[in-house]
Write a protein that holds these residues in place. Structure first.
Motif, PDB file in Angstrom:
ATOM      1  N   VAL A  70       0.978  -1.258   0.005  1.00 55.77           N
ATOM      2  CA  VAL A  70       0.072   0.120   0.240  1.00 55.77           C
ATOM      3  C   VAL A  70       0.725   1.396   0.041  1.00 55.77           C
ATOM      4  O   VAL A  70       2.044   1.315   0.423  1.00 55.77           O
ATOM      5  CB  VAL A  70      -1.084   0.140   1.377  1.00 55.77           C
ATOM      6  N   ARG A  71       0.205   2.464  -0.475  1.00 56.13           N
ATOM      7  CA  ARG A  71       0.824   3.693  -0.207  1.00 56.13           C
ATOM      8  C   ARG A  71       0.934   4.202   1.113  1.00 56.13           C
ATOM      9  O   ARG A  71      -0.242   4.358   1.862  1.00 56.13           O
ATOM     10  CB  ARG A  71       0.276   4.756  -1.047  1.00 56.13           C
ATOM     11  N   ILE A  72       1.990   4.257   1.876  1.00 58.63           N
ATOM     12  CA  ILE A  72       1.996   4.525   3.196  1.00 58.63           C
ATOM     13  C   ILE A  72       2.070   6.132   3.569  1.00 58.63           C
ATOM     14  O   ILE A  72       1.798   6.668   4.653  1.00 58.63           O
ATOM     15  CB  ILE A  72       3.026   3.921   4.175  1.00 58.63           C
ATOM     16  N   SER A 365      -5.393   6.948   4.954  1.00 57.51           N
ATOM     17  CA  SER A 365      -6.022   6.314   6.073  1.00 57.51           C
ATOM     18  C   SER A 365      -5.224   5.504   6.791  1.00 57.51           C
ATOM     19  O   SER A 365      -5.980   4.659   7.865  1.00 57.51           O
ATOM     20  CB  SER A 365      -7.512   6.088   5.680  1.00 57.51           C
ATOM     21  N   THR A 366      -3.860   5.272   6.542  1.00 60.13           N
ATOM     22  CA  THR A 366      -3.010   4.179   7.194  1.00 60.13           C
ATOM     23  C   THR A 366      -2.538   5.103   8.441  1.00 60.13           C
ATOM     24  O   THR A 366      -2.556   6.236   8.611  1.00 60.13           O
ATOM     25  CB  THR A 366      -1.818   3.993   6.398  1.00 60.13           C
ATOM     26  N   ALA A 367      -2.344   4.133   9.320  1.00 61.37           N
ATOM     27  CA  ALA A 367      -1.882   4.438  10.621  1.00 61.37           C
ATOM     28  C   ALA A 367      -0.965   3.603  11.613  1.00 61.37           C
ATOM     29  O   ALA A 367      -1.174   2.381  10.999  1.00 61.37           O
ATOM     30  CB  ALA A 367      -2.671   5.056  11.658  1.00 61.37           C
ATOM     31  N   THR A 382      -4.980   0.668   4.848  1.00 59.87           N
ATOM     32  CA  THR A 382      -6.097   0.784   3.841  1.00 59.87           C
ATOM     33  C   THR A 382      -5.756   1.785   2.850  1.00 59.87           C
ATOM     34  O   THR A 382      -4.492   1.956   2.965  1.00 59.87           O
ATOM     35  CB  THR A 382      -7.462   1.027   4.464  1.00 59.87           C
ATOM     36  N   GLN A 383      -6.671   2.086   1.920  1.00 61.90           N
ATOM     37  CA  GLN A 383      -6.329   3.010   0.774  1.00 61.90           C
ATOM     38  C   GLN A 383      -7.636   3.574   0.437  1.00 61.90           C
ATOM     39  O   GLN A 383      -8.266   3.366  -0.359  1.00 61.90           O
ATOM     40  CB  GLN A 383      -5.723   2.223  -0.628  1.00 61.90           C
ATOM     41  N   LEU A 384      -7.811   4.811   1.280  1.00 58.46           N
ATOM     42  CA  LEU A 384      -8.978   5.651   1.035  1.00 58.46           C
ATOM     43  C   LEU A 384      -8.546   7.037   1.519  1.00 58.46           C
ATOM     44  O   LEU A 384      -7.909   7.465   2.546  1.00 58.46           O
ATOM     45  CB  LEU A 384     -10.142   5.136   1.917  1.00 58.46           C
TER      46      LEU A 384
END
Length: 406
Positions: A70-72, A365-367, A382-384
Motif C-alpha cells: 500500500v501507499r503509506i 487512512s493508514t496509521a 487501507t487505501q482511502l
C-alpha cells in the motif's frame, strides 16, 4: 527474522476482545466505506492479531492480504527522520544548526503577514530554519494541498508538490525556498513539506541520493523487503489501488495499482510521503523503534537518540502551537517529537492511550502507533483518501486497548 506469532493471552491480551476488531473491519467493508483493510497488533515481541478484510482492488476482485503493498504516504516521515538522525549521530550537524549550512537557498527567508497574491506583504524571518524546526514541523513551511492560506496557494501555483513533480528533489526544494514562510521559524506547529526538505538534506550531507540512502542504510538493513518508492513489475499484482468517496458516497478509483504513478520509478523521492510498504515490513520498523534503535542485531540509532526522537519538543501540545490547519492526529493532549507525534495526556486527547506513545498516519487512512510502556504496536493499512473520511484510527485504538488485560 520476523516477529514471533503468539497467542494474545501469552502477552496479556484478551483473544475474545481482540476478535471485536473483526466485525468492525467487516462492517466498514460491507457498508462500502472502505475497499479493504488490515490490522496488525503485536505485544512483547509477538504478533497476536493479523487480519484482513475486503479487497485491495475492487475492479479486479483481489483480496486484501497480509502481504498487500500500500501507499503509506506520511508514514514515510518517521523513516526519513531516522535517516537524518543517523547523520546527526555521525556528528555532521547539531539539531539547532541552521539548515543554511547546507542549503544556502534558505538564507534571508521572508514571512507572509498579509496582502494578496498580486502584492503579498512580508517581513524578514527573525532567524534561519534549524534541523529541529524541520523535524518538529515548526519551520514555517506548509503544504499546498491544505488550501487554507495564501502561501498554500503559492505552493500550488509554483509546483511545490513532491508527490507529482517530475524534475528533481533539489528543484522542488529550491522552489519552496523561493516562497514566503507561513510563520516565523519555531513559532507555530504547521504540518508541511519539512520532511521532504530533510530528505534533500540527507542527500546533500551524505553525498548519496536520498532514495539510495534510505534503501541502503535503513530499508535493507531492517529487512523491509517490500518497501520502496515504487512497485516493481514482479510485485505489482500485490499492490492495492487507491480510492476516495465519489458521487453518492461510493468508492471511486483515484490511482490504479497497475497503471498509476507508483508502477514505475519516481523522479522525486518524497521523504514526506513517497513510500509503499506492507504490514510485515512496517512491523519491522515498529520493532526497531521499540528496540531502542536496533532490530535483530542491526543497530541504526543509539537508544538515547531514539529517546530524544520520541520526546515532546513543543511548548505544550499541538493546540498550544498556534492554529494548526491539518494533522494526522488530534491536537489537544498530543505533542510532537522528531518526526512522530507523542501522546502527552490521554484524558485531554479524549482517547485511550499511554503518555509517551508515538504515532503517525498517512493520507490514505493508514496509521501506526507504538506504546513503549505497554511494549505494544498496532498497524492499520487501507487505501482511502483523505485520511479524515472516517474515524477508524480512534475506533481501532479503543478496540485494541480494551483488549489489554495485564
Amino acid at each position: 527474522m520476523q516477529a514471533e506469532i503468539g497467542t494474545p493471552e501469552a502477552v496479556g491480551l484478551s483473544s475474545e476482545r481482540l476478535e471485536r476488531i473483526v466485525p468492525w473491519m467487516r462492517g466498514y467493508v460491507e457498508a462500502g466505506k472502505l475497499p479493504g483493510l488490515s490490522v496488525t497488533v503485536a505485544r512483547r515481541g509477538q504478533v497476536v492479531f493479523s487480519r484482513s478484510a475486503g479487497l485491495r482492488d475492487l475492479a479486479r476482485g483481489l483480496p486484501m492480504d497480509d502481504d498487500t503493498i500500500v501507499r503509506i504516504y506520511s508514514m514515510t516521515k518517521p523513516l526519513t527522520s531516522v535517516a537524518i538522525l543517523m547523520l546527526y549521530e555521525e556528528g555532521r550537524f547539531q539539531l539547532d544548526d541552521p539548515i543554511t549550512r547546507f542549503l544556502p537557498e534558505f538564507r534571508n527567508m521572508r514571512v507572509l503577514v498579509g496582502g494578496s497574491r498580486a502584492k503579498p506583504e512580508t517581513v524578514p524571518a527573525e532567524r534561519d530554519i534549524t534541523f529541529r524546526d524541520l523535524l518538529t514541523h515548526t519551520s514555517g513551511l506548509t503544504y499546498g494541498f491544505m488550501d487554507a492560506t495564501l502561501v498554500d496557494r503559492m505552493y500550488r501555483e509554483e509546483g511545490v508538490d513532491f508527490q507529482t513533480a517530475e524534475t528533481s528533489l533539489a528543484d522542488v526544494v529550491a522552489k519552496a525556498a523561493g516562497l514566503p514562510l507561513l510563520a516565523q521559524p519555531g513559532a507555530e506547529w504547521n504540518y508541511s513539506i519539512a520532511t521532504d526538505v530533510l530528505g534533500h538534506l540527507v542527500a546533500v550531507i551524505s553525498g548519496q541520493p536520498f532514495d539510495a540512502f534510505l534503501r541502503e542504510r535503513i530499508i535493507r538493513p531492517l529487512g523491509m523487503v517490500d518497501t520502496d518508492f515504487h512497485v516493481p513489475p514482479e510485485k505489482i499484482a500485490r499492490f492495492a489501488s487507491n480510492y476516495a468517496l465519489g458521487e453518492g458516497g461510493r468508492l471511486t478509483l483515484i490511482d490504479d495499482a497497475r497503471e498509476g504513478r507508483y508502477a514505475k520509478p519516481r523522479s522525486v523521492p518524497s521523504g514526506g510521503g513517497g513510500l509503499v510498504s506492507t504490514a510485515s515490513d512496517y512491523a519491522r520498523f515498529c520493532r526497531f523503534m521499540l528496540g531502542g534503535g536496533a532490530l535483530d542485531g542491526v543497530r541504526l540509532l543509539g537508544r538515547k537518540t531514539v529517546a530524544l526522537m520520541t520526546a515532546n519538543h513543543l511548548r505544550g501540545d499541538l493546540a498550544d502551537m498556534g492554529q494548526p490547519r491539518f494533522s494526522e492526529s488530534s491536537y489537544s493532549g498530543i505533542g510532537f517529537g522528531l518526526g512522530v507525534s507523542v501522546m502527552l495526556d490521554p484524558a485531554k486527547a479524549q482517547i485511550l492511550g499511554t503518555p509517551g506513545e508515538v504515532a503517525w498516519g498517512g493520507a490514505a487512512s493508514t496509521a501506526f502507533w507504538i506504546d513503549p510502556a505497554e511494549d505494544l504496536f498496532v498497524i492499520l493499512l487501507t487505501q482511502l483518501m483523505p485520511s479524515s473520511t472516517w474515524p477508524i484510527r480512534r475506533e481501532l485504538r479503543v478496540l485494541t486497548y480494551a483488549a489489554l488485560i495485564e
